[in-house]
Design a protein around this motif. Structure first.
Motif, mmCIF file in Angstrom:
data_model
loop_
_atom_site.group_PDB
_atom_site.id
_atom_site.type_symbol
_atom_site.label_atom_id
_atom_site.label_comp_id
_atom_site.label_asym_id
_atom_site.label_seq_id
_atom_site.Cartn_x
_atom_site.Cartn_y
_atom_site.Cartn_z
ATOM 1 N N ILE A 1 61.094 99.655 27.238
ATOM 2 C CA ILE A 1 62.292 100.511 27.964
ATOM 3 C C ILE A 1 61.808 100.233 29.311
ATOM 4 O O ILE A 1 62.442 99.946 30.408
ATOM 5 C CB ILE A 1 62.361 101.702 27.594
ATOM 6 C CG1 ILE A 1 63.600 102.318 28.255
ATOM 7 C CG2 ILE A 1 61.113 102.687 27.931
ATOM 8 C CD1 ILE A 1 63.927 103.680 28.086
ATOM 9 N N GLY A 2 60.436 100.059 29.607
ATOM 10 C CA GLY A 2 60.102 99.579 31.030
ATOM 11 C C GLY A 2 60.547 98.467 31.432
ATOM 12 O O GLY A 2 61.098 98.158 32.464
ATOM 13 N N LEU A 3 60.493 97.120 30.555
ATOM 14 C CA LEU A 3 60.619 95.840 31.080
ATOM 15 C C LEU A 3 62.360 95.963 31.280
ATOM 16 O O LEU A 3 62.703 95.141 32.232
ATOM 17 C CB LEU A 3 60.611 94.985 29.862
ATOM 18 C CG LEU A 3 58.876 94.827 29.873
ATOM 19 C CD1 LEU A 3 58.491 93.852 28.633
ATOM 20 C CD2 LEU A 3 58.314 94.361 31.399
ATOM 21 N N GLU A 4 63.104 96.674 30.319
ATOM 22 C CA GLU A 4 64.603 96.465 30.577
ATOM 23 C C GLU A 4 64.925 97.485 31.573
ATOM 24 O O GLU A 4 65.945 96.831 32.447
ATOM 25 C CB GLU A 4 65.233 97.515 29.359
ATOM 26 C CG GLU A 4 65.110 96.572 27.967
ATOM 27 C CD GLU A 4 65.845 95.296 28.067
ATOM 28 O OE1 GLU A 4 67.119 95.243 28.633
ATOM 29 O OE2 GLU A 4 65.339 94.257 27.448
ATOM 30 N N MET A 5 64.228 98.463 32.081
ATOM 31 C CA MET A 5 64.634 99.402 33.590
ATOM 32 C C MET A 5 64.397 98.249 34.725
ATOM 33 O O MET A 5 65.005 98.346 35.566
ATOM 34 C CB MET A 5 63.792 100.359 33.398
ATOM 35 C CG MET A 5 64.098 101.235 34.655
ATOM 36 S SD MET A 5 65.988 101.723 34.966
ATOM 37 C CE MET A 5 65.977 103.093 33.976
ATOM 38 N N GLU A 6 63.113 97.439 34.529
ATOM 39 C CA GLU A 6 62.832 96.613 35.730
ATOM 40 C C GLU A 6 63.977 95.533 35.893
ATOM 41 O O GLU A 6 64.581 95.343 37.004
ATOM 42 C CB GLU A 6 61.467 95.860 35.558
ATOM 43 C CG GLU A 6 60.442 96.727 35.766
ATOM 44 C CD GLU A 6 59.328 96.402 35.537
ATOM 45 O OE1 GLU A 6 59.080 95.247 34.953
ATOM 46 O OE2 GLU A 6 58.056 97.211 35.668
#
Length: 170
Positions: free
Chosen positions: A46-51
């Motif tokens: 989720i962090g990579l997708e948000m970035e």
């Protein structure tokens, strides 16, 4: 069918769609922060997708460290659950309820919470048949990915509506 009826029917369909509030998804509204750092649970995408979402769709710059960011998006947890929704008369599972929960908060440069813990919970129903176990596993993965994408969009929309409190000048 006469030649002039096609444009007329197209116009009617467009008017009906506009009347019901339908609109195509546009670009994400700009975030009210010049720079942002994203923190996410270890081992979660989720962090990579948000970035990626912020980088590709916003005027906000992604910071590489928390100290150089105007705001920090702290994704506290992102969990998907599966609960039995209904059973057949023979006691076999007929439907599952898929639940995706994300809890996040936003901190300013000093580490002060400017958006408190906020939860987004999304649900989808997954019909289930024993004969289609492999297909249903693929469908479940697809639904979870879709719910994660929807949750990220909701976070962005909510953050774009954030207004910093006015500084009191006394």
């Amino acid at each position: 069918m006469k030649l002039y009826t096609l444009p007329l029917m197209s116009l009617i369909v467009l008017c009906l769609l506009a009347a019901c509030g339908f609109k195509l998804r546009g670009q994400i509204s700009p975030l009210p922060f010049k720079s942002m750092y994203v923190m996410a649970p270890d081992g979660h995408t989720i962090g990579l997708e948000m970035e990626r979402l912020i980088k590709n769709s916003s005027t906000t710059r992604l910071a590489t460290t928390r100290t150089e960011a105007e705001a920090t998006l702290d994704i506290i947890s992102a969990v998907n659950e599966r609960a039995i929704l209904s059973l057949s008369g023979g006691g076999r599972v007929r439907d599952f309820n898929l639940i995706y929960r994300v809890i996040y908060r936003v901190l300013d440069q000093r580490g002060i919470e400017i958006v408190p813990n906020t939860e987004i919970a999304l649900t989808r129903i997954l019909p289930f048949l024993d004969a289609q176990i492999l297909a249903k596993e693929g469908e479940e993965r697809l639904l979870v990915k879709e719910m994660q994408s929807d949750a990220l969009q909701q976070i962005i929309w909510r953050l774009s509506a954030y207004k910093a409190p006015a500084e009191s000048s006394q």
